[in-house]
Design an enzyme around this catalytic site. Sequence first.
Site, mmCIF file in Angstrom:
data_model
loop_
_atom_site.group_PDB
_atom_site.id
_atom_site.type_symbol
_atom_site.label_atom_id
_atom_site.label_comp_id
_atom_site.label_asym_id
_atom_site.label_seq_id
_atom_site.Cartn_x
_atom_site.Cartn_y
_atom_site.Cartn_z
ATOM 1 N N GLY A 1 32.179 35.592 46.827
ATOM 2 C CA GLY A 1 31.305 35.266 47.944
ATOM 3 C C GLY A 1 30.941 36.517 48.713
ATOM 4 O O GLY A 1 31.696 37.494 48.719
ATOM 5 N N LEU B 1 35.951 41.169 50.650
ATOM 6 C CA LEU B 1 35.421 42.445 50.177
ATOM 7 C C LEU B 1 35.322 43.470 51.303
ATOM 8 O O LEU B 1 35.300 44.667 51.042
ATOM 9 C CB LEU B 1 34.055 42.234 49.513
ATOM 10 C CG LEU B 1 34.068 41.367 48.262
ATOM 11 C CD1 LEU B 1 32.651 41.118 47.759
ATOM 12 C CD2 LEU B 1 34.929 41.998 47.177
ATOM 13 N N GLU C 1 32.576 32.449 54.257
ATOM 14 C CA GLU C 1 31.318 33.196 54.344
ATOM 15 C C GLU C 1 30.506 32.805 55.572
ATOM 16 O O GLU C 1 29.877 33.659 56.201
ATOM 17 C CB GLU C 1 30.497 33.028 53.059
ATOM 18 C CG GLU C 1 31.184 33.516 51.797
ATOM 19 C CD GLU C 1 31.696 34.946 51.855
ATOM 20 O OE1 GLU C 1 31.141 35.777 52.608
ATOM 21 O OE2 GLU C 1 32.671 35.244 51.146
ATOM 22 N N HIS D 1 31.700 34.681 58.469
ATOM 23 C CA HIS D 1 31.155 36.037 58.531
ATOM 24 C C HIS D 1 29.857 36.078 59.335
ATOM 25 O O HIS D 1 29.618 37.013 60.105
ATOM 26 C CB HIS D 1 30.873 36.589 57.128
ATOM 27 C CG HIS D 1 32.020 37.308 56.508
ATOM 28 N ND1 HIS D 1 32.575 38.451 57.046
ATOM 29 C CD2 HIS D 1 32.708 37.058 55.367
ATOM 30 C CE1 HIS D 1 33.557 38.863 56.263
ATOM 31 N NE2 HIS D 1 33.661 38.031 55.244
#
Length: 195
Positions: free
Chosen positions: A46, A98, A140, A143
Amino acid sequence: MSLRPIIILPDQRLRLVAKPVVAVDHGVRTLMDDMLETMYDAPGIGLAATQIAVDQRVIVLDVAKRKDEGTAREPMCFANPEILWASEELSVYEEGCLSIPEYYEEVERPARVRVGYFDREGRRCEIEADGLLATCLQHEIDHLDGVLFIDHISRLKRERVVKKFTKAAKLEAPERKRAPKPERAASASSGGEIR
């Protein structure tokens, strides 16, 4: 399609709230394609636009590759995703990010969600998800609101990881200052696009 650099903690742009996508046009579809390529290259399952320093509410996912490395890719693209419903039942997954490389921690989130979004063609859609897909969607979408998965763990653990990444960023800073400067991007007057 092109790879985009992923910003890393403690970069404060990770804490910004992304702006809604006005229309799913060629530029947004190109962004989605670049994000997918960047996510696969990382490798990850993702990626949110904020992780590549783009201030738009766009996320991409592909949890199929994570489940079984022999399966074909199943990329999913979401513009303006929003959680419409979340179950009271919770589940725990070990999450990573990430933008916080090589750090993993168990996070408790709703086990099932329903998410509304616009697809690559600009059509309004809804998806119901559970398991890894539900967790990934919530991660996600967080985020896009400036929330990191470490915000869901204990304060002590969060402070430790922030301190570790802040220290690493300070150690890398002198190396960047000594590196040769990249050539300047094309100016707007020459028809180049500045992002």
